[in-house]
Each structure stands twice: as C-alpha cells, then as structure tokens.
Design a protein around this motif. Structure first.
Motif, mmCIF file in Angstrom:
data_model
loop_
_atom_site.group_PDB
_atom_site.id
_atom_site.type_symbol
_atom_site.label_atom_id
_atom_site.label_comp_id
_atom_site.label_asym_id
_atom_site.label_seq_id
_atom_site.Cartn_x
_atom_site.Cartn_y
_atom_site.Cartn_z
ATOM 1 N N GLU A 31 37.651 40.891 -45.579
ATOM 2 C CA GLU A 31 38.211 42.050 -44.878
ATOM 3 C C GLU A 31 38.651 41.675 -43.468
ATOM 4 N N ALA A 32 37.789 40.924 -42.769
ATOM 5 C CA ALA A 32 38.102 40.548 -41.388
ATOM 6 C C ALA A 32 39.269 39.572 -41.319
ATOM 7 N N ALA A 33 39.309 38.617 -42.235
ATOM 8 C CA ALA A 33 40.354 37.592 -42.197
ATOM 9 C C ALA A 33 41.700 38.127 -42.672
ATOM 10 N N ILE A 34 41.707 38.790 -43.798
ATOM 11 C CA ILE A 34 42.965 39.263 -44.377
ATOM 12 C C ILE A 34 43.457 40.505 -43.655
ATOM 13 N N GLY A 35 42.558 41.402 -43.383
ATOM 14 C CA GLY A 35 42.932 42.634 -42.707
ATOM 15 C C GLY A 35 43.784 43.521 -43.585
ATOM 16 N N PRO A 36 44.073 44.717 -43.101
ATOM 17 C CA PRO A 36 44.918 45.619 -43.895
ATOM 18 C C PRO A 36 46.347 45.101 -43.954
ATOM 19 N N TYR A 37 47.085 45.580 -44.948
ATOM 20 C CA TYR A 37 48.488 45.187 -45.054
ATOM 21 C C TYR A 37 49.180 45.558 -43.745
ATOM 22 N N PRO A 38 49.918 44.609 -43.157
ATOM 23 C CA PRO A 38 50.535 44.878 -41.853
ATOM 24 C C PRO A 38 51.599 45.967 -41.943
ATOM 25 N N PRO A 39 51.844 46.621 -40.822
ATOM 26 C CA PRO A 39 52.912 47.625 -40.820
ATOM 27 C C PRO A 39 54.231 46.983 -41.234
ATOM 28 N N ALA A 81 40.677 47.129 -46.629
ATOM 29 C CA ALA A 81 41.811 46.304 -46.169
ATOM 30 C C ALA A 81 42.426 45.563 -47.340
ATOM 31 N N GLU A 82 41.588 44.934 -48.150
ATOM 32 C CA GLU A 82 42.105 44.208 -49.310
ATOM 33 C C GLU A 82 42.775 45.163 -50.296
ATOM 34 N N LEU A 83 42.198 46.337 -50.466
ATOM 35 C CA LEU A 83 42.800 47.329 -51.359
ATOM 36 C C LEU A 83 44.161 47.803 -50.838
ATOM 37 N N SER A 84 44.351 47.793 -49.519
ATOM 38 C CA SER A 84 45.647 48.218 -48.973
ATOM 39 C C SER A 84 46.763 47.271 -49.407
ATOM 40 N N TRP A 85 46.428 45.989 -49.604
ATOM 41 C CA TRP A 85 47.421 45.031 -50.095
ATOM 42 C C TRP A 85 47.813 45.370 -51.525
ATOM 43 N N LEU A 86 46.825 45.645 -52.345
ATOM 44 C CA LEU A 86 47.101 45.999 -53.737
ATOM 45 C C LEU A 86 47.874 47.316 -53.814
#
Length: 189
Positions: A31-39, A81-86
C-alpha cells in the motif's frame, strides 16, 4: 517480522501490536509503495487509451519497486490503494459490452503482461535489453546449430536487423488491446 522489528528498534512482539502477521505487514508495505492510482493527467475518451496509460503507470511502479512483483502474487490481503488500481482498469472497460468477469479477466491479462516484462527487465539489470541479450546468447548457438532451428534462426536474423530493439512491451500491450477491441466489436454488433 523479526528483521522489521529490529530495524524499527522494537521487539518482534511489540510489532504484533500494530500488525497481526507477515501477510498484513506485506500488504501495508505494498500500500505504501504502490499507493493509490495517480490522478489522471490527460482525460482519455476511449477505453484503449485509458488502459494504455494504466499499464504504463503500473509498469513504472513495478520498475521502481521490483520487490512488489513477489509481494503481489496470488491470493492475499489487498488494501484500498491497490484496489484503486484494479478499479481503474475495470472501469476503463465500462460501456464496452464486456461482462464484469471479462473486464476482470482483461485486467488480469494486462497485469500479467506488465509483470512479465518487468520481471524480464529486472533479470537483465537496469541497462539490460532482454531481446538484445537473448539474441546475443542465441547468436553463437544459431551459427553452430541454426540448420536444426530454421524458424528461430530467421526470427533472430530479423530481430538483429532492428538492432535488438526491445519491442516486447509495446508489441504485447497492443496485441492484448487488439484482442479486446475485437471482442468489444463483436459485442457491439
């Protein structure tokens, strides 16, 4: 857990006050490294452009954090955060006529491509070009045994003409998207 506790200057048991186990710790690290999908920088109108941008962003994340390749395999705890990518990948295919399961499968297929290319790049090092390195390794073998492998010899000769340019990322991404486009076109008819 022991090593993380030591680096934080606490006991292993003290660390368990914050996370119940290794799986949760790894999930927090991801979560910390990947973070949420960027704007989104540029608003793309089409699903294809949105998925191209998404795949490129994920590729960049895995290049910056290669350890995340091993940490994000198989069933595991996933954070928001990872789920935001998916979510971004699946929602890019809204309105295409694909079912929810097909949109999930498309995202998994793209993740597989990103992971595979990132792993190849990691194996060849920061300055590595997997295709050029493979060509160099196979060059001597093909000179000695090329007659036994005519299709491979012809393919390597063709690749050498492009100076071993690494095309696997773009080639694979475009073929996946072409396949999705064909499926979407069939659904729209």
């Amino acid at each position: 857990m022991h090593r993380v506790a030591a680096q934080l200057g606490v006991t292993k048991m003290a660390l368990y006050r914050y996370v119940p186990g290794k799986a949760e710790l790894v999930a927090l690290m991801v979560e910390a490294a990947i973070g949420p999908y960027p704007p989104v920088k540029v608003r793309h109108s089409g699903w294809r452009e949105r998925l191209e941008e998404w795949a490129g962003q994920l590729f960049d994340v895995f290049r910056r954090h290669p350890w995340a390749l091993d940490a994000t395999v198989g069933p595991r705890i996933m954070g928001p955060a990872e789920l935001s990518w998916l979510e971004r990948a699946v929602s890019a295919l809204d309105g295409t006529g694909l079912s929810g399961a097909e949109r999930m499968d498309a995202a998994a297929l793209l993740v597989g491509h990103v992971r595979g290319i990132t792993q190849q790049a990691r194996a060849t090092g920061p300055a590595g070009n997997p295709e050029a390195q493979l060509g160099a390794l196979l060059g001597d073998l093909m000179q000695a045994h090329g007659e036994r492998f005519p299709a491979l010899t012809a393919a390597l000769t063709s690749a050498a003409r492009s100076h071993g340019q690494d095309q696997a990322w773009e080639f694979g991404l475009q073929r996946i998207l072409d396949g999705l486009a064909a499926l979407i076109d069939r659904r729209v008819r």
